[in-house]
Design an enzyme around this catalytic site. Structure first.
Site, PDB file in Angstrom:
ATOM      1  N   LYS A  94       0.937  -0.921  -0.344  1.00  0.00           N
ATOM      2  CA  LYS A  94      -0.119   0.022  -0.017  1.00  0.00           C
ATOM      3  C   LYS A  94       1.023   1.092   0.105  1.00  0.00           C
ATOM      4  CE  LYS A  94      -4.096   1.276   2.583  1.00  0.00           C
ATOM      5  NZ  LYS A  94      -5.305   0.764   3.730  1.00  0.00           N
TER       6      LYS A  94
HETATM    7  O1  G3P Z   1      -8.236   1.899   4.408  1.00  0.00           O
HETATM    8  C1  G3P Z   1      -6.972   2.721   5.492  1.00  0.00           C
HETATM    9  C2  G3P Z   1      -9.299   3.316   5.339  1.00  0.00           C
HETATM   10  O2  G3P Z   1      -9.802   2.961   5.477  1.00  0.00           O
HETATM   11  C3  G3P Z   1      -9.019   4.474   6.570  1.00  0.00           C
HETATM   12  O3  G3P Z   1     -10.208   4.735   7.050  1.00  0.00           O
HETATM   13  O4  G3P Z   1     -11.418   4.722   9.067  1.00  0.00           O
HETATM   14  O5  G3P Z   1      -8.881   6.040   9.639  1.00  0.00           O
HETATM   15  O6  G3P Z   1     -10.305   6.764   7.287  1.00  0.00           O
HETATM   16  P1  G3P Z   1     -10.173   5.939   8.268  1.00  0.00           P
END
Ligand code: G3P
Length: 220
Positions: A86
């Site tokens: 990633k």
């Molecule tokens: O995969 C990373 C992404 O889904 C982050 O999510 O909830 O930290 O905005 P969030």
């Protein structure tokens, strides 16, 4: 649409895998830190996730320069055949992605918020493009509208290699429903969202009435 789990929690990954619905896992430094992760155990942890889930497992690089990203990516890729690296969408990330794609290493370009970012990620050779939904909602913008725009734009062109859109930063069921209706290939969701996705009050009520009626049948 496929379901990925957005977590570094091994028990949650095992549980989702046991349901037969887990197609992959995405992790990031925040999710690993949330599990009390330590740097020395990071690679071992990714390997354990890959042992549970045979679908793509995204492990994120943290270097900000292309050489550093490539080095980290090659170490991560060597851990298991299903590791996907990633990489954040930024100039150095794009440059690293081009090199990695040429070397046959699958890249998930993350932190995508705009149509041009998604298109550039695809052009650089990313195998997965991850538009974030919830973080737009956090700043009172419509994350789903941005996701829809990125899906349409990516579908307008042939990039010469397969690309899957991962709807990321998912906070609730409606994000997943809308992403599926827009044709997102994958939704990566926290375990709490996955649990809610399988439930509906009418399912619970139906089950209660089936069980009550079965008691009547048994006692008849
Ligand atoms: O995969 C990373 C992404 O889904 C982050 O999510 O909830 O930290 O905005 P969030």
């Amino acid at each position: 649409m496929k379901f990925f789990l957005d977590t570094a929690n091994l028990r949650d990954i095992e549980e989702a895998a046991s349901w037969g619905v887990l197609a992959g896992v995405t992790t990031n430094p925040t999710l690993y830190a949330r599990e009390g992760g330590r740097l020395a155990e990071f690679h071992g942890h990714i390997q354990r996730i890959c042992d549970i889930c045979d679908g793509p497992v995204s492990a994120e690089t943290v270097s900000l320069d292309r050489d550093g990203i490539i080095l980290e990516a090659e170490e991560l890729h060597a851990l298991a055949p299903n590791v996907v690296v990633k990489v954040p969408v930024m100039p150095e990330g794009l440059a690293a992605t081009k090199v990695l794609a040429d070397r046959g290493i699958d890249v998930n370009m993350t932190l995508c918020f705009t149509v041009p970012q998604a298109l550039m990620a695809a052009r650089a050779g990313a195998r997965y493009v991850s538009p974030f939904i919830g973080r737009f909602d956090d700043i009172s913008e419509d994350g789903l509208e941005h996701l829809g725009n990125m899906i349409v734009a990516l579908n307008n062109y042939d990039f010469g290699h397969p690309i899957e859109v991962i709807a990321a930063s998912v906070r609730h069921n409606q994000h997943v429903v809308a992403a599926a209706l827009m044709g997102a290939d994958i939704a990566t969701v926290p375990f709490g969202v996955l649990e809610k996705l399988v439930k509906h009050p009418l399912t619970d009520r139906g089950l209660e009435s089936f069980l009550a009626d079965w008691e009547k049948v048994k006692n008849a």
